[in-house]
Design a protein around this motif. Structure first.
Motif, PDB file in Angstrom:
ATOM      1  N   GLY A   1      65.793  79.280  55.298  1.00 30.23           N
ATOM      2  CA  GLY A   1      67.119  79.281  55.886  1.00 30.23           C
ATOM      3  C   GLY A   1      67.953  80.482  55.520  1.00 30.23           C
ATOM      4  O   GLY A   1      67.853  81.032  54.422  1.00 30.23           O
TER       5      GLY A   1
ATOM      6  N   LEU B   1      68.199  85.470  52.979  1.00 30.46           N
ATOM      7  CA  LEU B   1      67.243  84.569  53.626  1.00 30.46           C
ATOM      8  C   LEU B   1      66.279  84.058  52.571  1.00 30.46           C
ATOM      9  O   LEU B   1      65.579  84.831  51.926  1.00 30.46           O
TER      10      LEU B   1
ATOM     11  N   SER C   1      70.686  86.406  58.148  1.00 27.80           N
ATOM     12  CA  SER C   1      71.585  86.090  57.044  1.00 27.80           C
ATOM     13  C   SER C   1      72.998  86.281  57.578  1.00 27.80           C
ATOM     14  O   SER C   1      73.178  86.747  58.715  1.00 27.80           O
TER      15      SER C   1
ATOM     16  N   CYS D   1      68.993  83.654  67.196  1.00 29.10           N
ATOM     17  CA  CYS D   1      68.201  82.439  67.351  1.00 29.10           C
ATOM     18  C   CYS D   1      66.769  82.759  67.794  1.00 29.10           C
ATOM     19  O   CYS D   1      65.806  82.127  67.336  1.00 29.10           O
TER      20      CYS D   1
ATOM     21  N   LEU E   1      64.981  84.199  64.829  1.00 30.91           N
ATOM     22  CA  LEU E   1      64.719  83.111  63.890  1.00 30.91           C
ATOM     23  C   LEU E   1      63.488  82.320  64.329  1.00 30.91           C
ATOM     24  O   LEU E   1      62.593  82.045  63.515  1.00 30.91           O
TER      25      LEU E   1
ATOM     26  N   TYR F   1      61.575  72.701  57.466  1.00 32.45           N
ATOM     27  CA  TYR F   1      62.980  72.341  57.331  1.00 32.45           C
ATOM     28  C   TYR F   1      63.818  73.617  57.327  1.00 32.45           C
ATOM     29  O   TYR F   1      63.563  74.530  56.534  1.00 32.45           O
ATOM     30  N   LEU F   2      64.788  73.688  58.208  1.00 30.97           N
ATOM     31  CA  LEU F   2      65.709  74.819  58.264  1.00 30.97           C
ATOM     32  C   LEU F   2      66.973  74.446  57.503  1.00 30.97           C
ATOM     33  O   LEU F   2      67.653  73.472  57.845  1.00 30.97           O
ATOM     34  N   ALA F   3      67.277  75.200  56.466  1.00 33.40           N
ATOM     35  CA  ALA F   3      68.442  74.932  55.634  1.00 33.40           C
ATOM     36  C   ALA F   3      69.321  76.180  55.607  1.00 33.40           C
ATOM     37  O   ALA F   3      69.377  76.929  56.567  1.00 33.40           O
ATOM     38  N   GLY F   4      69.991  76.426  54.502  1.00 33.18           N
ATOM     39  CA  GLY F   4      70.851  77.604  54.402  1.00 33.18           C
ATOM     40  C   GLY F   4      72.273  77.316  54.814  1.00 33.18           C
ATOM     41  O   GLY F   4      72.595  76.262  55.358  1.00 33.18           O
TER      42      GLY F   4
ATOM     43  N   LEU G   1      73.046  77.761  59.442  1.00 28.31           N
ATOM     44  CA  LEU G   1      72.502  76.993  60.563  1.00 28.31           C
ATOM     45  C   LEU G   1      73.172  75.651  60.837  1.00 28.31           C
ATOM     46  O   LEU G   1      73.286  75.273  62.013  1.00 28.31           O
TER      47      LEU G   1
ATOM     48  N   LEU H   1      66.347  70.655  61.424  1.00 23.03           N
ATOM     49  CA  LEU H   1      67.515  71.297  60.837  1.00 23.03           C
ATOM     50  C   LEU H   1      68.120  70.356  59.808  1.00 23.03           C
ATOM     51  O   LEU H   1      68.504  69.232  60.127  1.00 23.03           O
TER      52      LEU H   1
ATOM     53  N   GLU I   1      70.895  69.020  57.332  1.00 22.30           N
ATOM     54  CA  GLU I   1      72.353  69.038  57.307  1.00 22.30           C
ATOM     55  C   GLU I   1      72.914  68.519  55.985  1.00 22.30           C
ATOM     56  O   GLU I   1      74.076  68.142  55.895  1.00 22.30           O
TER      57      GLU I   1
END
Length: 330
Positions: A134, A139, A192, A239, A242, A260-263, A266, A299, A301
């Motif tokens: 993420g 990144l 980023s 996007c 990514l 899993y997309l974190a950070g 997003l 994603l 959350e």
């Protein structure tokens, strides 16, 4: 005490291990701090600790490369970070360091269905290598690998790999960036907060337009409300890049268990991401598209994920040490 230290925010939690195996994680208290408002990490942890009983151990998840002396090399932190300095400043018995996305990968087992948004792939996947990645101030990326009843996590510096272009516009933007430097990394060029702003400025140069946004938040806000076509196009590029990058990582790391997309970026972009070319670019890997279709991409959350992951990493480390000691005694 467990802390997730990013370039913009520090998240701190007071953690208690529960359950018969000590592996259940309970957050007794949690607070989010802004890095720029404090002179050091010691000051932040001291403030948090002043409101709670003294603890002996502190686990810190942070981006960067840890050195043998307990310090960390990082391009994204606003102040130096040293485990030994924090230990001495605050009187901890020990301070443990773990890569931030390595920690998030350890938290994968604690994510439930209510905390994720499905982007593509089946709802479930077989137990196997799982990628957590993420964009935030930088990144981050880490691979969770199951080994029997336990796991191994491979921390990476995937964000420092070279940015690849997937179409003519991306090639033009990348060429623009290469005018000022010989190496454009994935995180610097796109994925980023600073990368998003760099992407916007490069696109403005390619289009012959004058930039009107000075921060990543301004770019993403103008894109999400549709008020600025160049901001919209910038976020579309973001996007697409990514999706392509995540697809590359899935193939490079042999991902089977999910992504899993974190950070920090997003979760704010969920609706835009769903309507973008993310999934199309993720699957655009020639004959390997069929393999990628079997991988769930979700994603995340959950804002406390880094803190939970740091605690989970520490508890698993303790359990492994105890098991090894028991075997030696036998």
């Amino acid at each position: 005490m467990a802390a997730d230290v990013g370039g913009t925010h520090v998240r701190v939690g007071l953690i208690r291990a529960g359950g018969s195996d000590g592996g259940t994680i309970e957050i007794l208290s949690y607070r989010k701090y802004r890095c720029g408002d404090h002179p050091s990490l010691s000051a932040i942890l001291s403030d948090f600790g002043s409101h709670h009983p003294q603890v002996a151990h502190c686990v810190i998840a942070t981006a960067g490369y840890p050195l043998a002396d307990g310090s960390v090399i990082s391009a994204n932190l606003p102040w130096p970070l040293s485990a030994s300095r924090i230990r001495d400043d605050l009187g901890f018995q020990a301070v443990h360091l773990v890569n931030d996305f390595e920690a998030v990968a350890h938290a994968a087992a604690h994510i439930d269905g209510s905390q994720v948004l499905q982007l593509t792939g089946p709802a479930q996947a077989p137990r196997g290598p799982t990628l957590v990645v993420g964009p935030g101030t930088g990144l981050g990326a880490a691979l969770w690998i199951p080994v029997g009843e336990r796991s191994v996590v491979l921390a990476t510096e995937a964000g420092q790999a070279a940015l690849a272009a997937g179409n003519e516009l991306e090639m033009a933007v990348l060429q623009q960036m290469l005018r000022n430097r010989s190496h454009v990394s994935i995180e610097h060029g796109a994925l980023s907060g600073p990368g998003l702003l760099n992407l916007y400025n490069a696109l403005c140069a390619v289009r012959g337009a004058t930039p009107v946004h000075a921060t990543p938040d301004a770019v993403s806000a103008a894109a999400c409300d549709g008020s600025d076509p160049l901001a919209v196009q910038t976020l579309e590029l973001f996007c697409g890049i990514l999706g392509s990058t995540i697809g590359d990582m899935a193939l490079l790391y042999g991902v089977q268990g999910g992504i899993y997309l974190a950070g920090g970026i997003l979760p704010k972009l969920g609706p835009f991401l769903i309507g973008s070319t993310f999934v199309e670019r993720f699957l655009n890997k020639g004959p390997m598209a069929k393999a990628l279709q079997r991988i769930p991409v979700k994603l995340v959350e959950h804002g406390q994920l880094g803190v939970i992951g740091a605690a989970s990493w520490y508890l698993e480390k303790l359990a492994t040490q105890a098991s090894q000691h028991k075997q030696q005694m036998q």
